[in-house]
Design an enzyme around this catalytic site. Structure first.
Site, mmCIF file in Angstrom:
data_model
loop_
_atom_site.group_PDB
_atom_site.id
_atom_site.type_symbol
_atom_site.label_atom_id
_atom_site.label_comp_id
_atom_site.label_asym_id
_atom_site.label_seq_id
_atom_site.Cartn_x
_atom_site.Cartn_y
_atom_site.Cartn_z
ATOM 1 N N LEU A 47 -15.991 -10.109 35.137
ATOM 2 C CA LEU A 47 -14.714 -10.024 35.833
ATOM 3 C C LEU A 47 -15.003 -9.457 37.216
ATOM 4 C CD1 LEU A 47 -12.357 -8.447 33.130
ATOM 5 C CD2 LEU A 47 -12.330 -10.803 33.933
ATOM 6 N N ASP A 48 -14.328 -9.951 38.219
ATOM 7 C CA ASP A 48 -14.513 -9.434 39.569
ATOM 8 C C ASP A 48 -14.195 -7.944 39.620
ATOM 9 O OD1 ASP A 48 -15.161 -11.959 40.479
ATOM 10 O OD2 ASP A 48 -13.145 -12.382 41.234
ATOM 11 N N LYS A 49 -14.787 -7.271 40.575
ATOM 12 C CA LYS A 49 -14.565 -5.834 40.749
ATOM 13 C C LYS A 49 -13.077 -5.517 40.871
ATOM 14 C CE LYS A 49 -15.656 -1.965 43.779
ATOM 15 N NZ LYS A 49 -16.359 -1.521 44.979
#
Length: 136
Positions: A47-49
């Site tokens: 998952l993106d930051k």
């Protein structure tokens, strides 16, 4: 970070925004020492930051292989909730291509079908349904 579910094969984590999956995995490996022995600390997906959401972490190599295969073969349905500025149709579909960003191999980039360098990219289809309009 909150553990939503745990069994002998899997950890299901509620990943907060602003935390990288790498930092989260390192933190978990201090409690679950065996994760250090797994490829990518057992991370099944990313998952993106900036994205909060559910993160799957395999606790053994068989679970990791099986879950990664399910993701690769698109057997996993993913749902996202987002806020959009502006007007959208009530529902629709967005088709594009996705692949590694040339400027940063750790990131993904959206490519349009007629764009140069779009060959050999994976098709990405997003179906959406509007839940609610907000007033400014």
């Amino acid at each position: 970070m909150k553990i939503i579910h745990e069994d002998e094969a899997l950890l299901v984590i509620d990943k907060p925004a602003k935390v990288t999956v790498e930092d989260l995995a390192l933190s978990l490996s201090k409690k679950f020492y065996f994760l250090e022995d797994l490829p990518r600390f057992g991370l099944v997906h990313r998952l993106d930051k900036e994205t909060s959401g559910v993160l799957l972490i395999a606790k053994n190599i068989d679970s990791l292989s099986s879950l990664q295969k399910a993701f690769k073969e698109q057997q996993v349905k993913k749902r996202y909730l987002c806020l959009v500025h502006g007007k959208t149709e009530q529902e629709g579909e967005i088709k594009s291509l996705i692949g590694r960003a040339p400027s940063d191999r750790k990131k993904q980039k959206v490519y349009f079908f007629n764009e140069p360098k779009a060959e050999n990219k994976r098709e990405a289809i997003t179906r959406y349904k509007k839940r609610k309009d907000f007033q400014d």
